[in-house]
Structure formats: structure tokens, C-alpha cells
Design a protein around this motif. Sequence first.
Motif, PDB file in Angstrom:
ATOM      1  N   THR A   1      43.905  66.899  65.386  1.00 47.52           N
ATOM      2  CA  THR A   1      45.091  67.345  66.123  1.00 47.52           C
ATOM      3  C   THR A   1      45.955  68.257  65.261  1.00 47.52           C
ATOM      4  O   THR A   1      46.473  69.277  65.729  1.00 47.52           O
ATOM      5  CB  THR A   1      45.908  66.135  66.591  1.00 47.52           C
ATOM      6  OG1 THR A   1      45.089  65.297  67.413  1.00 47.52           O
ATOM      7  CG2 THR A   1      47.122  66.575  67.386  1.00 47.52           C
TER       8      THR A   1
ATOM      9  N   ALA B   1      56.156  69.714  65.231  1.00 45.61           N
ATOM     10  CA  ALA B   1      57.425  68.991  65.405  1.00 45.61           C
ATOM     11  C   ALA B   1      58.212  69.562  66.577  1.00 45.61           C
ATOM     12  O   ALA B   1      59.433  69.766  66.489  1.00 45.61           O
ATOM     13  CB  ALA B   1      58.250  69.030  64.125  1.00 45.61           C
ATOM     14  N   SER B   2      57.510  69.852  67.672  1.00 42.12           N
ATOM     15  CA  SER B   2      58.122  70.391  68.892  1.00 42.12           C
ATOM     16  C   SER B   2      58.845  71.709  68.645  1.00 42.12           C
ATOM     17  O   SER B   2      59.817  72.045  69.339  1.00 42.12           O
ATOM     18  CB  SER B   2      59.091  69.365  69.502  1.00 42.12           C
ATOM     19  OG  SER B   2      58.428  68.155  69.801  1.00 42.12           O
ATOM     20  N   GLY B   3      58.381  72.460  67.662  1.00 41.97           N
ATOM     21  CA  GLY B   3      58.964  73.762  67.377  1.00 41.97           C
ATOM     22  C   GLY B   3      60.188  73.743  66.496  1.00 41.97           C
ATOM     23  O   GLY B   3      60.738  74.807  66.178  1.00 41.97           O
ATOM     24  N   SER B   4      60.627  72.546  66.072  1.00 41.95           N
ATOM     25  CA  SER B   4      61.848  72.470  65.264  1.00 41.95           C
ATOM     26  C   SER B   4      61.643  73.106  63.884  1.00 41.95           C
ATOM     27  O   SER B   4      62.548  73.776  63.363  1.00 41.95           O
ATOM     28  CB  SER B   4      62.290  71.017  65.115  1.00 41.95           C
ATOM     29  OG  SER B   4      61.268  70.227  64.520  1.00 41.95           O
TER      30      SER B   4
ATOM     31  N   LYS C   1      53.875  77.160  65.067  1.00 36.35           N
ATOM     32  CA  LYS C   1      54.989  77.378  65.990  1.00 36.35           C
ATOM     33  C   LYS C   1      55.370  76.102  66.735  1.00 36.35           C
ATOM     34  O   LYS C   1      56.544  75.887  67.069  1.00 36.35           O
ATOM     35  CB  LYS C   1      54.607  78.446  67.019  1.00 36.35           C
ATOM     36  CG  LYS C   1      54.669  79.869  66.526  1.00 36.35           C
ATOM     37  CD  LYS C   1      54.404  80.798  67.688  1.00 36.35           C
ATOM     38  CE  LYS C   1      54.601  82.247  67.293  1.00 36.35           C
ATOM     39  NZ  LYS C   1      54.414  83.157  68.448  1.00 36.35           N
ATOM     40  N   GLU C   2      54.376  75.263  67.028  1.00 35.68           N
ATOM     41  CA  GLU C   2      54.595  74.085  67.871  1.00 35.68           C
ATOM     42  C   GLU C   2      54.746  72.801  67.085  1.00 35.68           C
ATOM     43  O   GLU C   2      54.953  71.740  67.671  1.00 35.68           O
ATOM     44  CB  GLU C   2      53.424  73.943  68.847  1.00 35.68           C
ATOM     45  CG  GLU C   2      53.237  75.148  69.761  1.00 35.68           C
ATOM     46  CD  GLU C   2      51.979  75.066  70.587  1.00 35.68           C
ATOM     47  OE1 GLU C   2      51.226  74.081  70.399  1.00 35.68           O
ATOM     48  OE2 GLU C   2      51.739  75.969  71.413  1.00 35.68           O
TER      49      GLU C   2
ATOM     50  N   TYR D   1      59.625  75.550  63.145  1.00 37.77           N
ATOM     51  CA  TYR D   1      59.594  77.003  63.349  1.00 37.77           C
ATOM     52  C   TYR D   1      61.011  77.556  63.537  1.00 37.77           C
ATOM     53  O   TYR D   1      61.322  78.663  63.068  1.00 37.77           O
ATOM     54  CB  TYR D   1      58.734  77.314  64.564  1.00 37.77           C
ATOM     55  CG  TYR D   1      58.387  78.760  64.752  1.00 37.77           C
ATOM     56  CD1 TYR D   1      57.539  79.414  63.858  1.00 37.77           C
ATOM     57  CD2 TYR D   1      58.884  79.484  65.835  1.00 37.77           C
ATOM     58  CE1 TYR D   1      57.200  80.751  64.038  1.00 37.77           C
ATOM     59  CE2 TYR D   1      58.544  80.825  66.020  1.00 37.77           C
ATOM     60  CZ  TYR D   1      57.717  81.445  65.120  1.00 37.77           C
ATOM     61  OH  TYR D   1      57.383  82.777  65.294  1.00 37.77           O
ATOM     62  N   THR D   2      61.861  76.796  64.198  1.00 34.31           N
ATOM     63  CA  THR D   2      63.248  77.214  64.388  1.00 34.31           C
ATOM     64  C   THR D   2      63.996  77.255  63.064  1.00 34.31           C
ATOM     65  O   THR D   2      64.768  78.191  62.796  1.00 34.31           O
ATOM     66  CB  THR D   2      63.957  76.245  65.357  1.00 34.31           C
ATOM     67  OG1 THR D   2      63.249  76.218  66.601  1.00 34.31           O
ATOM     68  CG2 THR D   2      65.389  76.672  65.599  1.00 34.31           C
TER      69      THR D   2
ATOM     70  N   THR E   1      47.026  72.278  65.670  1.00 35.28           N
ATOM     71  CA  THR E   1      48.443  72.422  66.006  1.00 35.28           C
ATOM     72  C   THR E   1      48.980  73.720  65.419  1.00 35.28           C
ATOM     73  O   THR E   1      48.867  73.965  64.221  1.00 35.28           O
ATOM     74  CB  THR E   1      49.264  71.238  65.457  1.00 35.28           C
ATOM     75  OG1 THR E   1      48.806  70.025  66.072  1.00 35.28           O
ATOM     76  CG2 THR E   1      50.742  71.420  65.763  1.00 35.28           C
TER      77      THR E   1
END
Length: 291
Positions: A25, A35-38, A32-33, A40-41, A29
Motif C-alpha cells: 500500500t 496522510a490524506s495530503g497533509s 501527494k496523497e 504535501y500541503t 501511495t
Amino acid sequence: MADVVKALYNCSFTVWNTLIEIAMTLFTTSPKEAASGSAYTVVHSIYNAIADATVPIATVFFIIAIYQSVVSAPPGQQAQRFLQDALRYCIILFIAANMWNIMGYIMEFSDGITGKISASGNYKLSVGGDMETIIDSCLVLPDFELSGEWLEKFWTTAGCSLLFLIGGIVLLFIMAASCLSIISSAFQRILKPLMILPFAGIAIALGAGGHDISRSLLTYIKTFFGFCLSGALMVIAAKCGITLCTNLVNFELGGVSDLYKCILITVQMAVTPIVISGLVKGCDSMTARMF
């Protein structure tokens, strides 16, 4: 005792199958995605903070490039060199303004390759019928009778039981340690591109300094692409490792004593996770050589 040994080996394979599924997985992954995108933010905010220095750095190296062109070029070629450096400077400013989107496209391209590769193949292990047959034959005592043959079989069975128990425990630790090493590499595969992504602006700014300095940009992009593509190599390592090891590492057990069968079958099972974890850990060096 045979049931206990089978349960111990099944436990080892269950640990492998559970943890390797987590690793697969992580392999697929996208950074970008994660930790739900956090993550990347957070990286985007750092990139924006560093991006303010892109134009000043590019301007400084552009001035250095012009100075070098004026000093080293013959008088008839100075204007041409100046126009070349100016054109490079304008292109770099344009790329720098869109660098975040460009790096995002590179990530999406790598994620697409990884997704295609992970769509087929098997990465799980199980206790095979041959292994169960060997366990049953080695750990079953004949009916009791007071004879030297029965005593010999008794001590052989006791020795096999001890070896299988020790081998099962060792195999359990090998499976767990190998999977944890693979999961660690999978986490690093996500973090490495995110760690160097904020410095994309500086890498492109250095390209304004001329041909030699602009190599740093190419090196940066190749390194970033290699980190993103390493997930695909890790998937290949896991799936090919399972297929090759389970077919190539197949000891001939005919005519071998029960004690040696216990050792050889355990070694055969332990080779696969060790080889795969080594391959996964070496994916970064392989991608570096590829590019």
C-alpha cells in the motif's frame, strides 16, 4: 506436535502477508496523497516560502553568466553569448513560475507507472503442501514397541520437533524483521521526494549561471524522478522476489534424513523475505544508476 509446528509456520506467513500488504500500500501511495495530503500541503507551504528566493538567485547567477561571457568570448561573439544567456534567464523564470505544477506532473507520471505495475502479480506466502507433508512425515511416531528402531525414530522425531520449533521461531523473527525493513524503505520512498521538493525553485535558479551550473537542475530532476519511481521498483522487487525465490530455491529433499529436511525446508522459507528486503533497500541505488 505437527499441529503446533504448522501453526507456528502459519503464524510466520501470516505476519509476512499482513505486513507486506501494508508495504505494498505504501509502495503505491502517491506522495501527494500520503496522510490524506497533509504532508504535501506542508511541503507546499515550505516551497512557497523558499520560492521567494528563486528570482534573486537566478538574477545573481545570470549576472555571473553575463560577466563570464563578456570576459571569455571573443568580441564578435559577445552579443550572441549575451542573447543566449538572456534567453536562458527568461526560460528559467518561466519554468520557475510553474515549477510546482511541473514537479506535480512528474509525480503523477511516476504514480501511473507504479499503479500499472502493481495491478498484477502475487506477493504473499503460504505453507505449501510439500512442507506440510514433510512436517507430518518427520513428526509422526509409529505405534509403540520396545525395539531399537522405535527408539531411533523417537529420538529423531524429538530432534525434528525441536528443530522445527526453533526454526519456526527464527523464521517468525526473520519475517517480521524483513517486513519492518521493507516498510521502512516504503516510508522513505514517500518522504524522500517530499523532502527535496521545496528546493525545486533553487535548483531551477542555478540554471541561470551557464551550462556547467545548469547541470544541477538536470541532476535534481533526475534524482526527484528516481525517488518517485522507486516505488515501482519496490513493487517489482517484491513480486519478482516471491516468484523467483519460491521456484529457484527448491532443495532436493529426496533421500535426505529427517533432521536435514527440517533445516533445509526452514532455510528455503527464510531465503525469500531476506532477498526481498535486500532488493527493496537497494532500490534507491538502482534508480540512481538508471538515471
